[in-house]
Design an enzyme around this catalytic site. Structure first.
Site, PDB file in Angstrom:
ATOM      1  N   GLU A 129      32.428  54.322  43.423  1.00  0.00           N
ATOM      2  CA  GLU A 129      31.375  54.803  44.332  1.00  0.00           C
ATOM      3  C   GLU A 129      31.295  56.317  44.449  1.00  0.00           C
ATOM      4  O   GLU A 129      31.287  56.868  45.545  1.00  0.00           O
ATOM      5  CB  GLU A 129      31.582  54.157  45.723  1.00  0.00           C
ATOM      6  CG  GLU A 129      31.553  52.639  45.647  1.00  0.00           C
ATOM      7  CD  GLU A 129      31.853  51.946  46.980  1.00  0.00           C
ATOM      8  OE1 GLU A 129      32.159  52.634  47.969  1.00  0.00           O
ATOM      9  OE2 GLU A 129      31.786  50.701  47.014  1.00  0.00           O
ATOM     10  N   ASN A 169      33.012  51.889  38.814  1.00  0.00           N
ATOM     11  CA  ASN A 169      32.477  50.796  39.626  1.00  0.00           C
ATOM     12  C   ASN A 169      31.597  51.351  40.747  1.00  0.00           C
ATOM     13  O   ASN A 169      31.987  52.319  41.422  1.00  0.00           O
ATOM     14  CB  ASN A 169      33.679  50.037  40.240  1.00  0.00           C
ATOM     15  CG  ASN A 169      33.324  48.725  40.887  1.00  0.00           C
ATOM     16  OD1 ASN A 169      32.718  47.867  40.249  1.00  0.00           O
ATOM     17  ND2 ASN A 169      33.695  48.553  42.150  1.00  0.00           N
ATOM     18  N   HIS A 206      25.866  43.858  45.108  1.00  0.00           N
ATOM     19  CA  HIS A 206      25.717  43.427  46.510  1.00  0.00           C
ATOM     20  C   HIS A 206      24.227  43.326  46.818  1.00  0.00           C
ATOM     21  O   HIS A 206      23.600  44.307  47.219  1.00  0.00           O
ATOM     22  CB  HIS A 206      26.374  44.441  47.464  1.00  0.00           C
ATOM     23  CG  HIS A 206      27.852  44.471  47.408  1.00  0.00           C
ATOM     24  ND1 HIS A 206      28.623  43.401  47.810  1.00  0.00           N
ATOM     25  CD2 HIS A 206      28.714  45.435  47.032  1.00  0.00           C
ATOM     26  CE1 HIS A 206      29.905  43.727  47.672  1.00  0.00           C
ATOM     27  NE2 HIS A 206      29.987  44.946  47.196  1.00  0.00           N
ATOM     28  N   GLU A 235      31.304  42.500  42.432  1.00  0.00           N
ATOM     29  CA  GLU A 235      31.448  42.195  43.865  1.00  0.00           C
ATOM     30  C   GLU A 235      30.232  41.421  44.375  1.00  0.00           C
ATOM     31  O   GLU A 235      29.678  41.727  45.434  1.00  0.00           O
ATOM     32  CB  GLU A 235      31.611  43.489  44.677  1.00  0.00           C
ATOM     33  CG  GLU A 235      32.747  44.372  44.209  1.00  0.00           C
ATOM     34  CD  GLU A 235      32.934  45.645  45.039  1.00  0.00           C
ATOM     35  OE1 GLU A 235      32.312  45.772  46.121  1.00  0.00           O
ATOM     36  OE2 GLU A 235      33.701  46.512  44.602  1.00  0.00           O
ATOM     37  N   ASP A 237      27.444  39.353  46.033  1.00  0.00           N
ATOM     38  CA  ASP A 237      27.045  38.540  47.190  1.00  0.00           C
ATOM     39  C   ASP A 237      25.551  38.750  47.405  1.00  0.00           C
ATOM     40  O   ASP A 237      25.006  39.772  47.010  1.00  0.00           O
ATOM     41  CB  ASP A 237      27.884  38.797  48.453  1.00  0.00           C
ATOM     42  CG  ASP A 237      28.085  40.270  48.788  1.00  0.00           C
ATOM     43  OD1 ASP A 237      27.313  41.121  48.312  1.00  0.00           O
ATOM     44  OD2 ASP A 237      29.016  40.558  49.556  1.00  0.00           O
TER      45      ASP A 237
HETATM   46  O1  9MR Z   1      35.500  43.655  51.506  1.00  0.00           O
HETATM   47  C1  9MR Z   1      36.184  44.850  51.835  1.00  0.00           C
HETATM   48  C2  9MR Z   1      36.410  44.893  53.344  1.00  0.00           C
HETATM   49  O2  9MR Z   1      37.351  43.899  53.722  1.00  0.00           O
HETATM   50  C3  9MR Z   1      36.906  46.277  53.767  1.00  0.00           C
HETATM   51  O3  9MR Z   1      36.949  46.339  55.178  1.00  0.00           O
HETATM   52  C4  9MR Z   1      36.001  47.330  53.207  1.00  0.00           C
HETATM   53  C5  9MR Z   1      36.511  48.710  53.576  1.00  0.00           C
HETATM   54  O4  9MR Z   1      35.847  49.728  52.909  1.00  0.00           O
HETATM   55  O5  9MR Z   1      35.930  47.228  51.795  1.00  0.00           O
HETATM   56  C6  9MR Z   1      35.337  46.023  51.413  1.00  0.00           C
HETATM   57  O6  9MR Z   1      35.184  45.972  49.995  1.00  0.00           O
HETATM   58  C7  9MR Z   1      34.320  46.972  49.450  1.00  0.00           C
HETATM   59  C8  9MR Z   1      34.817  47.297  48.064  1.00  0.00           C
HETATM   60  O7  9MR Z   1      36.169  47.670  48.099  1.00  0.00           O
HETATM   61  C9  9MR Z   1      33.997  48.386  47.417  1.00  0.00           C
HETATM   62  N1  9MR Z   1      32.578  48.060  47.440  1.00  0.00           N
HETATM   63  C10 9MR Z   1      32.036  47.645  48.730  1.00  0.00           C
HETATM   64  C11 9MR Z   1      32.871  46.497  49.306  1.00  0.00           C
HETATM   65  C12 9MR Z   1      32.232  45.988  50.605  1.00  0.00           C
HETATM   66  O8  9MR Z   1      32.239  46.969  51.596  1.00  0.00           O
END
Ligand code: 9MR
Length: 300
Positions: A129, A169, A206, A235, A237
């Site tokens: 990111e 990513n 997402h 990832e 959804d």
């Molecule tokens: O699903 C993850 C969530 O449990 C955490 O609180 C969050 C913190 O930043 O990160 C979420 O996963 C993220 C992933 O690592 C990177 N892309 C976005 C995902 C959803 O926020």
């Protein structure tokens, strides 16, 4: 013959079908039964991130990451590493660094974590990111160390473990004409032209929180592939688990030979970071949803 699980169906074309796993749910047998049955790739949802793996500078902790790694590999699943260099989920000590000391801390972090998992993982999300929506670089403490921080991360990673695939990513890079997509694609082309090691791009996919499947998704995947990298949906959804969107994103991956596989970001709706949008393939009780069937059929 059609396969009856997501992982087996994906494997018929040499692909994988994965999920994010949270260590804290591994004692929930409904969760682990579904996960072990359906998937053949695992990503640690939070347990291999910088705040988890290096809570104090130079003191690494792989307890919960290894819990997930061991759970997955004991069941014949592979593991994607997520993630090494990111503006978010940095340990407090890292957040307070800047300049050359932060740059060195990033290098030391990559070396420390990758040494532990050397030779064990299918891929690492080396950098996560790092771009803005308009295709420029995201302003972060890492970016402030110099524009070359991403290539330094990838070169460090290649030297640390030459056997693992190195991925960039990001989210909102699914629409081929979008600024952010083009920014990442231009970075890949630049890295390839200058010999900076990069093997793959992870499109988080997402389609939730208001975004949806773009009509040109397959073109986007092909554009990255044509630039010389593998792609993966890392990832996934989708708001309310739209069957047409799940079918379409799966078909797009199936249609691009360099699309290695698909990972959904959790098992049941109740496990999702956006559980109110019911975006996954199993409901909160673990029942298969309509979107599950549309994905399975597309894989088959
Ligand atoms: O699903 C993850 C969530 O449990 C955490 O609180 C969050 C913190 O930043 O990160 C979420 O996963 C993220 C992933 O690592 C990177 N892309 C976005 C995902 C959803 O926020």
């Amino acid at each position: 013959a059609a396969a009856s699980t997501l992982g087996a169906a994906a494997a018929q074309s040499g692909r994988y079908f994965g999920t994010a796993i949270a260590a804290g749910r591994l004692n929930d047998s409904n969760y682990t039964t579904i996960a072990a049955r359906e998937f053949n790739m695992v990503t640690a949802e939070n347990e291999m991130k910088p705040d988890a793996t290096e809570p104090q500078r130079g003191q690494f902790n792989f307890g919960s990451g290894d819990q997930i790694y061991n759970w997955a590999t004991q069941r014949g699943m592979k593991v994607r590493g997520h993630t090494l260099a990111w503006h978010s989920q940095q340990p407090g000590w890292m957040q307070s660094l800047s300049g050359s000391s932060l740059r060195q801390a990033m290098i030391d972090h990559i070396n420390g974590v990758m040494a532990h998992y050397k030779g064990k993982l299918a891929a690492w999300d080396v950098v996560n990111e790092a771009f803005n929506e308009d295709g420029s670089r995201r302003q972060s403490n890492l970016q402030a160390t110099g524009n070359d921080w991403i290539e330094v991360a990838f070169r460090t990673a290649r030297a640390a473990d030459p056997s693992v695939k190195l991925c960039y990513n990001d989210y909102n890079i699914e629409n081929a004409t979008y600024g952010k997509t083009q920014g990442v694609l231009n970075m890949v082309k630049d890295f390839k032209s200058r010999g900076v090691p990069i093997d793959c791009v992870g499109l988080q996919t997402h389609f939730t929180g208001g975004s949806s499947l773009p009509g040109n998704f397959q073109t986007t995947l092909q554009n990255f592939a044509s630039a010389g990298v593998d792609v993966a949906l890392t990832e996934v959804d989708v708001t309310n688990a739209s069957t047409t969107q799940y079918q379409g994103l799966t078909q797009a991956c199936m249609n691009v030979s360099r699309c290695l596989g698909i990972t959904v970001w959790g098992v049941r709706d109740s496990d999702s970071w956006r559980s109110s949008e019911s975006p996954l393939l199993f409901d909160g009780s673990g029942n298969k949803k309509a979107a599950y069937t549309s994905v399975l059929n597309a894989l088959n």
